[in-house]
Design a protein around this motif. Structure first.
Motif, mmCIF file in Angstrom:
data_model
loop_
_atom_site.group_PDB
_atom_site.id
_atom_site.type_symbol
_atom_site.label_atom_id
_atom_site.label_comp_id
_atom_site.label_asym_id
_atom_site.label_seq_id
_atom_site.Cartn_x
_atom_site.Cartn_y
_atom_site.Cartn_z
ATOM 1 N N GLN A 38 0.043 -58.508 -56.220
ATOM 2 C CA GLN A 38 -0.110 -59.704 -57.031
ATOM 3 C C GLN A 38 0.499 -59.525 -58.423
ATOM 4 N N LYS A 39 0.416 -58.307 -58.957
ATOM 5 C CA LYS A 39 0.993 -58.009 -60.268
ATOM 6 C C LYS A 39 2.489 -57.703 -60.183
ATOM 7 N N GLU A 40 3.015 -57.658 -58.966
ATOM 8 C CA GLU A 40 4.428 -57.386 -58.724
ATOM 9 C C GLU A 40 4.847 -56.015 -59.244
ATOM 10 N N TYR A 41 3.953 -55.046 -59.131
ATOM 11 C CA TYR A 41 4.299 -53.670 -59.415
ATOM 12 C C TYR A 41 5.063 -53.114 -58.217
ATOM 13 N N ARG A 42 5.692 -51.973 -58.402
ATOM 14 C CA ARG A 42 6.346 -51.343 -57.253
ATOM 15 C C ARG A 42 5.275 -50.906 -56.246
ATOM 16 N N ALA A 43 5.676 -50.624 -55.016
ATOM 17 C CA ALA A 43 4.730 -50.275 -53.959
ATOM 18 C C ALA A 43 4.187 -48.860 -54.172
ATOM 19 N N ILE A 44 3.207 -48.728 -55.059
ATOM 20 C CA ILE A 44 2.627 -47.419 -55.385
ATOM 21 C C ILE A 44 1.625 -47.028 -54.294
ATOM 22 N N PRO A 45 1.749 -45.844 -53.699
ATOM 23 C CA PRO A 45 0.822 -45.442 -52.637
ATOM 24 C C PRO A 45 -0.613 -45.289 -53.143
ATOM 25 N N VAL A 46 -1.559 -45.719 -52.319
ATOM 26 C CA VAL A 46 -2.993 -45.565 -52.596
ATOM 27 C C VAL A 46 -3.587 -44.779 -51.440
ATOM 28 N N GLY A 47 -4.246 -43.650 -51.738
ATOM 29 C CA GLY A 47 -4.748 -42.791 -50.671
ATOM 30 C C GLY A 47 -6.150 -42.288 -50.909
ATOM 31 N N TYR A 48 -6.574 -41.379 -50.026
ATOM 32 C CA TYR A 48 -7.939 -40.865 -50.042
ATOM 33 C C TYR A 48 -7.895 -39.368 -49.748
ATOM 34 N N VAL A 49 -8.916 -38.653 -50.272
ATOM 35 C CA VAL A 49 -9.013 -37.199 -50.106
ATOM 36 C C VAL A 49 -10.393 -36.844 -49.558
ATOM 37 N N SER A 50 -10.444 -35.876 -48.640
ATOM 38 C CA SER A 50 -11.738 -35.374 -48.153
ATOM 39 C C SER A 50 -11.582 -33.974 -47.591
ATOM 40 N N ASP A 51 -12.707 -33.266 -47.398
ATOM 41 C CA ASP A 51 -12.682 -31.948 -46.772
ATOM 42 C C ASP A 51 -12.205 -32.086 -45.339
ATOM 43 N N ILE A 52 -11.530 -31.060 -44.851
ATOM 44 C CA ILE A 52 -11.094 -31.093 -43.456
ATOM 45 C C ILE A 52 -11.656 -29.938 -42.646
ATOM 46 N N ILE A 53 -12.085 -28.876 -43.327
ATOM 47 C CA ILE A 53 -12.619 -27.693 -42.639
ATOM 48 C C ILE A 53 -13.983 -27.369 -43.208
ATOM 49 N N GLN A 54 -14.923 -27.022 -42.343
ATOM 50 C CA GLN A 54 -16.279 -26.697 -42.780
ATOM 51 C C GLN A 54 -16.313 -25.318 -43.442
ATOM 52 N N GLY A 55 -16.494 -25.322 -44.770
ATOM 53 C CA GLY A 55 -16.624 -24.078 -45.520
ATOM 54 C C GLY A 55 -15.492 -23.111 -45.272
ATOM 55 N N ASN A 56 -15.881 -21.844 -44.994
ATOM 56 C CA ASN A 56 -14.899 -20.792 -44.729
ATOM 57 C C ASN A 56 -14.644 -20.584 -43.248
ATOM 58 N N SER A 57 -15.104 -21.522 -42.411
ATOM 59 C CA SER A 57 -14.902 -21.401 -40.973
ATOM 60 C C SER A 57 -13.542 -21.948 -40.582
ATOM 61 N N VAL A 104 -5.506 -41.978 -56.058
ATOM 62 C CA VAL A 104 -6.549 -41.538 -55.133
ATOM 63 C C VAL A 104 -7.771 -42.411 -55.375
ATOM 64 N N VAL A 105 -8.240 -43.102 -54.334
ATOM 65 C CA VAL A 105 -9.348 -44.040 -54.488
ATOM 66 C C VAL A 105 -10.708 -43.365 -54.353
ATOM 67 N N GLY A 106 -10.745 -42.168 -53.770
ATOM 68 C CA GLY A 106 -12.012 -41.451 -53.628
ATOM 69 C C GLY A 106 -11.777 -40.055 -53.099
ATOM 70 N N ASP A 107 -12.740 -39.146 -53.412
ATOM 71 C CA ASP A 107 -12.635 -37.752 -52.982
ATOM 72 C C ASP A 107 -13.933 -37.330 -52.309
ATOM 73 N N ASN A 108 -13.883 -37.200 -50.993
ATOM 74 C CA ASN A 108 -14.996 -36.635 -50.216
ATOM 75 C C ASN A 108 -16.296 -37.421 -50.351
ATOM 76 N N VAL A 109 -16.203 -38.731 -50.410
ATOM 77 C CA VAL A 109 -17.420 -39.552 -50.515
ATOM 78 C C VAL A 109 -17.797 -40.211 -49.198
ATOM 79 N N VAL A 110 -16.871 -40.305 -48.258
ATOM 80 C CA VAL A 110 -17.172 -40.960 -46.987
ATOM 81 C C VAL A 110 -17.923 -39.993 -46.078
ATOM 82 N N GLN A 111 -19.191 -40.276 -45.861
ATOM 83 C CA GLN A 111 -20.017 -39.475 -44.952
ATOM 84 C C GLN A 111 -20.351 -40.248 -43.684
ATOM 85 N N GLY A 112 -19.836 -41.432 -43.561
ATOM 86 C CA GLY A 112 -20.044 -42.269 -42.392
ATOM 87 C C GLY A 112 -19.228 -43.534 -42.504
ATOM 88 N N ILE A 113 -19.127 -44.265 -41.371
ATOM 89 C CA ILE A 113 -18.294 -45.463 -41.356
ATOM 90 C C ILE A 113 -19.080 -46.689 -40.921
#
Length: 540
Positions: free
Chosen positions: A203-222, A172-181
């Motif tokens: 470049q290091k010839e590692y296996r194709a390890i997935p790289v992803g991102y995490v963020s909130d999807i729903i505003q609070g308890n709404s 995971v490269v980041g968690d809920n840090v993107v507030q704009g693009i």
């Protein structure tokens, strides 16, 4: 060569056992992404995440989420690396198994420490690990973001430390840090990091390890979709595949006691991501109010309605944090584990879910990444180490490869070390071990054959009356006797010789010829021995 065989046989046997042990410890199949789903790379069965957050903060006095505390911390602050304490991992594995856990997510690890024992404990229990790359003070922030040498070094060090474990699910490269693009927002910096880290892995010839991102999807308890996060997940999935994330994890803490699939916002989120072209899962779920947690959402998450879009979810969280008794599934004190009320809620609900999916061979991805929004057409920050990894960055978008055809289809299950499919590395290890064993058996049979032939030759010499001329006495027989060899054994050549001579005396009626008893001649060659040692439907 035969003379030295007895020295090499034990070593070859030891090597064989080591190879077989290595194969057993590497028997978890790797997980890969294909279209919008996860699959076991060997048999092509779809993989569904049943996970928990597995991370402690330094003190129970900390407030808020673990991820928030780590993001606010400075680089000098200590943090607990949950994958470097083998005793703790061994302590927790039985409880994780009772929760049917097959994934643990960590927010921060120390790449300088040894993680092999914990990863082996988890592998033996069929548990994969999802690792966040940032650390306290070393993360792409949502204010004044940067992508620099220090961050590049930190992230690649974690990749180097973890890449060789087959039960590594991804980074995971980041968690809920993107507030704009825009140019001054974190979006382009996250995308630049994804670009450079994927290039580094190639470049290091590692296996194709997935790289992803995490963020909130729903505003609070709404039940309202967070518009900022929507922009983020669309932007990070558009354009050149070498710059886009491989999976997206959504945080959702809106499903509380009395909530439903529509009222929690789960229905809206499922609709928004129904056309997403990469795997999605809930990266942190559980009601934000600890006293209102019941984990009834588990039945919804693994229902056929949601598994058509989502690949399961990760519970926030395993360890009790802070004074609020509603958070955490267990409380730990040293080697002691105390089960909290939420543990039973999770265990009970998990017992009723049996997600079913498809196989990679029969799956034809139909979703495609959307075009990038106009606001996100800004140039990405440069690679801090462009000279090092430029060769690994292709100017032409890569085409995802299709996973191998499955050998079995059906519902996804926890991988079991004793019965699950073996990885390619495991099969190779077993193959080498079998070859070595065959060579060992061939060598042993060869030695036995040579001895049998030698014994037969000695018997033939006796029958021909040439018992005095045949070469029965070893050249170093005197030395061997001096070293204490027992040449008076009943089966020794001397005993055989005397028996044969006695028979001939009776037959020929002639005197017995005896060698002097103190002649010092030993009539035995000591024998050398080689030591071998049913899914729930929910209302729309």
């Amino acid at each position: 060569m035969i003379a030295y065989l007895h020295l090499w046989l034990p070593r070859l046997l030891t090597l064989t056992l080591l190879l077989l042990n290595l194969a057993r410890s590497q028997n978890l199949d790797t997980i890969e992404t294909y279209g919008s789903k996860f699959f076991f790379s060997d048999n092509g069965t779809q993989f569904f995440i049943r996970g928990v957050i597995y991370q402690q903060v330094p003190s129970d006095d900390e407030q808020g989420s673990v991820a928030t505390n780590l993001a606010r911390a400075s680089a000098d602050d200590l943090y607990v690396d949950p994958l470097s304490d083998a005793a703790s991992c061994q302590r927790d594995v039985p409880y994780l198994q009772r929760l049917q856990t097959n994934v643990v997510r960590t927010y921060g690890i120390d790449p300088s420490k040894n993680h092999s024992q914990c990863l082996e404990e988890f592998a033996n229990a069929g548990i994969y690990v999802l690792v966040d790359l940032p650390a306290p003070g070393l993360t792409i922030g949502n204010k004044n973001p940067v992508w620099n040498d220090a961050l590049y070094d930190r992230y690649t060090q974690v990749i180097d430390a973890m890449h060789n474990f087959t039960n590594l699910l991804g980074f995971v490269v980041g968690d809920n840090v993107v507030q704009g693009i825009g140019q001054d927002d974190a979006g382009p910096y996250i995308k630049a990091a994804v670009r450079d880290l994927k290039a580094y892995i190639r470049q290091k010839e590692y296996r194709a390890i997935p790289v992803g991102y995490v963020s909130d999807i729903i505003q609070g308890n709404s039940n309202v979709i967070d518009p900022v996060s929507k922009d983020a997940w669309q932007y990070l999935n558009c354009g050149n595949p070498n710059e886009t994330i491989d999976f997206f994890g959504g945080n959702a803490v809106s499903f509380c006691k009395g909530s439903s699939y529509p009222s929690s916002g789960y229905k809206n989120a499922t609709g928004e991501l129904s056309n997403y072209s990469i795997p999605t899962f809930l990266a942190g779920y559980g009601c934000s109010n600890g006293h209102e947690r019941s984990f009834d959402e588990i039945k919804a998450i693994y229902s056929r309605t949601m598994t058509s879009v989502w690949s399961g979810g990760i519970i926030y969280e395993y360890f009790k944090q802070g004074p609020d008794p509603g958070y955490g599934l267990v409380s730990v004190a040293g080697s002691e584990v105390s089960i909290l009320s939420n543990f039973a809620d999770v265990s009970t609900n998990m017992a009723f879910v049996t997600p079913t999916g498809t196989s990679s061979a029969s799956y034809q991805p139909s979703n495609t990444a959307a075009s990038c929004p106009e606001a996100g057409a800004t140039q990405l920050p440069p690679n801090p180490r462009a000279a090092v990894v430029s060769a690994g960055i292709s100017s032409t978008p890569s085409t995802p490869s299709t996973p191998s055809s499955p050998s079995a289809t059906g519902s996804s299950q926890l991988p079991q070390p004793a019965t699950g499919g073996l990885s390619t590395g495991a099969k190779a290890g077993i193959g080498v071990g079998v070859v070595v064993l065959i060579l060992l058996l061939a060598a042993i049979l060869f030695v036995l054959y040579k001895r049998k032939m030698a014994k037969a030759k000695r018997k033939d010499g006796t029958k021909n009356g040439d018992q005095w001329n045949k070469n029965e006495l070893a050249a170093d027989s005197v030395d061997r006797e001096a070293r204490g060899y027992n040449h008076m054994a009943a089966s020794s050549p001397r005993a055989e010789m005397e028996g044969a001579m006695l028979d001939r005396e009776v037959a020929a009626d002639r005197p017995i010829v005896e060698a002097p008893g103190d002649s010092g001649i030993r009539t035995e060659m000591p024998t050398k021995r080689a030591s071998v040692s049913a899914p729930t439907e929910i209302s729309q």
